[in-house]
Enzyme design. Structure first.
Site, PDB file in Angstrom:
ATOM      1  N   ARG A 183      50.995  39.799 -23.804  1.00 53.91           N
ATOM      2  CA  ARG A 183      50.911  41.094 -22.951  1.00 53.91           C
ATOM      3  C   ARG A 183      49.416  41.638 -22.863  1.00 53.91           C
ATOM      4  O   ARG A 183      48.851  42.888 -22.787  1.00 53.91           O
ATOM      5  CB  ARG A 183      51.603  42.186 -23.937  1.00 53.91           C
ATOM      6  CG  ARG A 183      53.045  42.093 -24.010  1.00 53.91           C
ATOM      7  CD  ARG A 183      53.761  41.757 -22.772  1.00 53.91           C
ATOM      8  NE  ARG A 183      55.177  41.393 -23.144  1.00 53.91           N
ATOM      9  CZ  ARG A 183      55.570  40.195 -23.169  1.00 53.91           C
ATOM     10  NH1 ARG A 183      54.590  39.312 -22.904  1.00 53.91           N
ATOM     11  NH2 ARG A 183      56.716  40.038 -23.381  1.00 53.91           N
ATOM     12  N   SER A 232      59.455  47.975 -23.093  1.00 53.26           N
ATOM     13  CA  SER A 232      59.250  47.744 -24.461  1.00 53.26           C
ATOM     14  C   SER A 232      58.026  48.691 -24.779  1.00 53.26           C
ATOM     15  O   SER A 232      56.963  48.663 -24.059  1.00 53.26           O
ATOM     16  CB  SER A 232      58.750  46.442 -24.806  1.00 53.26           C
ATOM     17  OG  SER A 232      59.928  45.768 -24.634  1.00 53.26           O
ATOM     18  N   GLU A 302      52.740  48.747 -26.591  1.00 55.41           N
ATOM     19  CA  GLU A 302      52.469  48.262 -25.564  1.00 55.41           C
ATOM     20  C   GLU A 302      52.337  48.939 -24.288  1.00 55.41           C
ATOM     21  O   GLU A 302      51.645  48.640 -23.681  1.00 55.41           O
ATOM     22  CB  GLU A 302      53.923  46.970 -25.514  1.00 55.41           C
ATOM     23  CG  GLU A 302      53.786  46.412 -24.243  1.00 55.41           C
ATOM     24  CD  GLU A 302      55.038  45.302 -24.200  1.00 55.41           C
ATOM     25  OE1 GLU A 302      55.439  44.813 -25.235  1.00 55.41           O
ATOM     26  OE2 GLU A 302      55.551  44.931 -22.915  1.00 55.41           O
TER      27      GLU A 302
HETATM   28  C1  LIG Z   1      63.432  48.521 -17.700  1.00 56.45           C
HETATM   29  C2  LIG Z   1      62.244  47.946 -17.946  1.00 56.45           C
HETATM   30  C3  LIG Z   1      62.038  46.582 -18.473  1.00 56.45           C
HETATM   31  C4  LIG Z   1      60.879  45.701 -18.663  1.00 56.45           C
HETATM   32  N1  LIG Z   1      60.912  44.572 -19.102  1.00 56.45           N
HETATM   33  C5  LIG Z   1      59.727  44.104 -19.451  1.00 56.45           C
HETATM   34  C6  LIG Z   1      59.919  42.738 -20.021  1.00 56.45           C
HETATM   35  O1  LIG Z   1      60.819  41.955 -20.156  1.00 56.45           O
HETATM   36  N2  LIG Z   1      58.571  41.932 -20.118  1.00 56.45           N
HETATM   37  C7  LIG Z   1      57.438  42.596 -19.670  1.00 56.45           C
HETATM   38  O2  LIG Z   1      56.303  41.852 -20.138  1.00 56.45           O
HETATM   39  N3  LIG Z   1      57.431  43.942 -19.477  1.00 56.45           N
HETATM   40  C8  LIG Z   1      58.390  44.526 -19.301  1.00 56.45           C
HETATM   41  N4  LIG Z   1      58.412  45.863 -18.672  1.00 56.45           N
HETATM   42  C9  LIG Z   1      57.314  46.537 -18.714  1.00 56.45           C
HETATM   43  C10 LIG Z   1      56.715  46.388 -17.299  1.00 56.45           C
HETATM   44  O3  LIG Z   1      57.586  46.308 -16.165  1.00 56.45           O
HETATM   45  C11 LIG Z   1      55.703  45.198 -17.037  1.00 56.45           C
HETATM   46  O4  LIG Z   1      54.694  45.085 -17.957  1.00 56.45           O
HETATM   47  C12 LIG Z   1      54.993  44.898 -15.554  1.00 56.45           C
HETATM   48  O5  LIG Z   1      54.324  43.700 -15.354  1.00 56.45           O
HETATM   49  C13 LIG Z   1      53.868  46.328 -15.512  1.00 56.45           C
HETATM   50  O6  LIG Z   1      53.864  46.196 -14.018  1.00 56.45           O
HETATM   51  P1  LIG Z   1      53.224  47.622 -13.139  1.00 56.45           P
HETATM   52  O7  LIG Z   1      53.167  47.060 -11.747  1.00 56.45           O
HETATM   53  O8  LIG Z   1      54.590  48.618 -13.079  1.00 56.45           O
HETATM   54  O9  LIG Z   1      52.359  47.972 -13.912  1.00 56.45           O
HETATM   55  P2  LIG Z   1      51.832  49.549 -14.332  1.00 56.45           P
HETATM   56  O10 LIG Z   1      52.928  49.918 -15.307  1.00 56.45           O
HETATM   57  O11 LIG Z   1      51.800  50.347 -13.059  1.00 56.45           O
HETATM   58  O12 LIG Z   1      50.261  49.315 -14.994  1.00 56.45           O
HETATM   59  C14 LIG Z   1      50.552  48.503 -16.138  1.00 56.45           C
HETATM   60  C15 LIG Z   1      48.912  48.332 -16.407  1.00 56.45           C
HETATM   61  O13 LIG Z   1      48.733  47.419 -15.316  1.00 56.45           O
HETATM   62  C16 LIG Z   1      47.411  47.752 -14.827  1.00 56.45           C
HETATM   63  N5  LIG Z   1      47.672  47.209 -13.448  1.00 56.45           N
HETATM   64  C17 LIG Z   1      48.514  47.502 -12.515  1.00 56.45           C
HETATM   65  N6  LIG Z   1      48.502  46.804 -11.421  1.00 56.45           N
HETATM   66  C18 LIG Z   1      47.350  46.364 -11.558  1.00 56.45           C
HETATM   67  C19 LIG Z   1      46.206  45.526 -10.637  1.00 56.45           C
HETATM   68  N7  LIG Z   1      46.746  45.377  -9.401  1.00 56.45           N
HETATM   69  N8  LIG Z   1      45.100  45.436 -11.143  1.00 56.45           N
HETATM   70  C20 LIG Z   1      44.567  45.496 -12.445  1.00 56.45           C
HETATM   71  N9  LIG Z   1      45.416  46.177 -13.280  1.00 56.45           N
HETATM   72  C21 LIG Z   1      46.696  46.633 -12.932  1.00 56.45           C
HETATM   73  C22 LIG Z   1      47.285  49.313 -14.948  1.00 56.45           C
HETATM   74  O14 LIG Z   1      46.331  49.841 -14.818  1.00 56.45           O
HETATM   75  C23 LIG Z   1      48.145  49.528 -16.387  1.00 56.45           C
HETATM   76  O15 LIG Z   1      47.064  49.353 -17.374  1.00 56.45           O
HETATM   77  C24 LIG Z   1      59.614  46.480 -18.292  1.00 56.45           C
HETATM   78  C25 LIG Z   1      59.727  47.771 -18.045  1.00 56.45           C
HETATM   79  C26 LIG Z   1      60.798  48.460 -17.803  1.00 56.45           C
HETATM   80  C27 LIG Z   1      60.757  49.856 -17.299  1.00 56.45           C
END
Ligand SMILES: Cc1cc2nc3c(=O)[nH]c(=O)nc-3n(C[C@H](O)[C@H](O)[C@H](O)COP(=O)(O)OP(=O)(O)OC[C@H]3O[C@@H](n4cnc5c(N)ncnc54)[C@H](O)[C@@H]3O)c2cc1C
Length: 308
Positions: A183, A232, A302
């Protein structure tokens, strides 16, 4: 112009835009609760949606050095606090959503939803990223977080990633140059992911779809996938499951007003309706405390907590 000057230009923001020669869009006092999966969080002082990578580079080159920058993907792994985020929040939109294929390579813009990339790969007969299908984030967020599920992680398939630094320099990093870990993408501080390349394996589309459907069913059975959540909440400590520690500490179903520890998967926090970010965060801290008292283990968040 200083960051303070920009941010106090309410009412005349358009003037600032034309002066700055940025082709994207600024929205002042944007309510981030509209953009996060938890549906909580106060406003961004200014939200910037760059038109494309060149626009982002140009913005960084011209921005005041004291302007705080936060980047958001789909907001599926963040808890934005109730007072919002100072400075500028960057959201990558359609200018970052190209997907191209070259034999076993797929190159995806950072704004693409994981699911879209997985489905396009399946149609092309390219396998590997299926584990991302139920992760509701963007490719940028997935690389930043080194997203993973079911024994796979982004780092297993990442070839290279292109990032723009806060001073507006576009750099390509080979996956081997990043020490990605559980992560943590371990990107340079402040780097904004704009594109990523993955090397996949050839497989029949029908077989790939079978795995995709199995992953989706598995999630449906075990996670509150339609809830207002951030996924998570805590990282799994070495050789332990966070959900099991939380369950054993008696926290399943715990609430503070509309903030709840999910009864379906107790490493998920839920906003049942009108929870505040502060209530969700306090509930998380109460869970950490309960687990610590019971086991001595300190759970690590996380979910990324942002803002005031
Ligand atoms: C129902 C549900 C299930 C999930 N299951 C999982 C799972 O199985 N495994 C898992 O790993 N995660 C899971 N997640 C968490 C999440 O979806 C992941 O971590 C996902 O990769 C985050 O992507 P995001 O675009 O939503 O990032 P955001 O939530 O918008 O941001 C997360 C972080 O990434 C940074 N970020 C976002 N975009 C960029 C970019 N372009 N450049 C630099 N930094 C950036 C942000 O600044 C922040 O620090 C889950 C979430 C939910 C709601």
């Amino acid at each position: 112009m200083s960051a303070e000057a920009i941010l106090t230009m309410n009412g005349s923001n358009e003037d600032y835009l034309s002066l700055s020669q940025v082709r994207g869009r600024y929205v002042f006092s944007y309510e981030l609760s509209k953009m996060t999966w938890f549906k909580v969080g106060g406003p961004a002082e200014v939200l910037f949606k760059p038109k494309d990578t060149e626009d982002l580079i140009s913005f960084f080159k011209q921005k005041p050095s004291d302007l705080a920058i936060t980047v958001l993907g789909a907001g599926s792994n963040v808890l934005v606090r109730d007072q919002g985020i100072k400075g500028c929040v960057i959201k990558l939109g359609s200018g970052f959503s190209d997907i191209t294929f070259n034999a076993k390579e797929v190159i995806a813009g950072a704004g693409c939803l994981d699911r879209t990339v997985v489905m396009e790969c399946a149609a092309q007969g390219l396998s590997g990223l299926e584990f991302l299908v139920g992760i509701p984030g963007t490719i940028g967020g997935a690389v930043y977080m080194n997203a993973g599920a079911y024994g796979h992680e982004i780092k297993d398939y990442l070839n290279w990633v292109e990032v723009v630094s806060l001073d507006g320099i576009l750099t390509r990093f080979q996956s081997s140059e990043l020490s990605m870990e559980y992560r943590k993408g371990n990107l340079p501080k402040g780097a904004v992911v704009v594109r990523a390349s993955f090397i996949l394996n050839e497989k029949k589309p029908a077989q790939i779809m079978q795995s995709i459907n199995a992953y989706l069913q598995q999630r449906e059975d075990s996670q509150p996938v339609r809830g207002r959540t951030g996924g998570s909440t805590f990282k799994n400590p070495a050789d332990q499951s966070a959900w099991k520690l939380i369950d054993d500490a008696g926290c399943r179903g715990l609430t503070i007003n509309d903030a709840q520890v999910s009864t379906k998967h107790c490493n998920f926090l839920l906003n049942l309706d009108a929870a505040k970010a502060s209530e969700l965060e306090q509930l998380g801290e109460n869970v950490r405390q309960a687990v610590k008292e019971q086991t001595g283990i300190e759970l690590e968040w996380e979910i990324i907590r942002l803002g005031e």
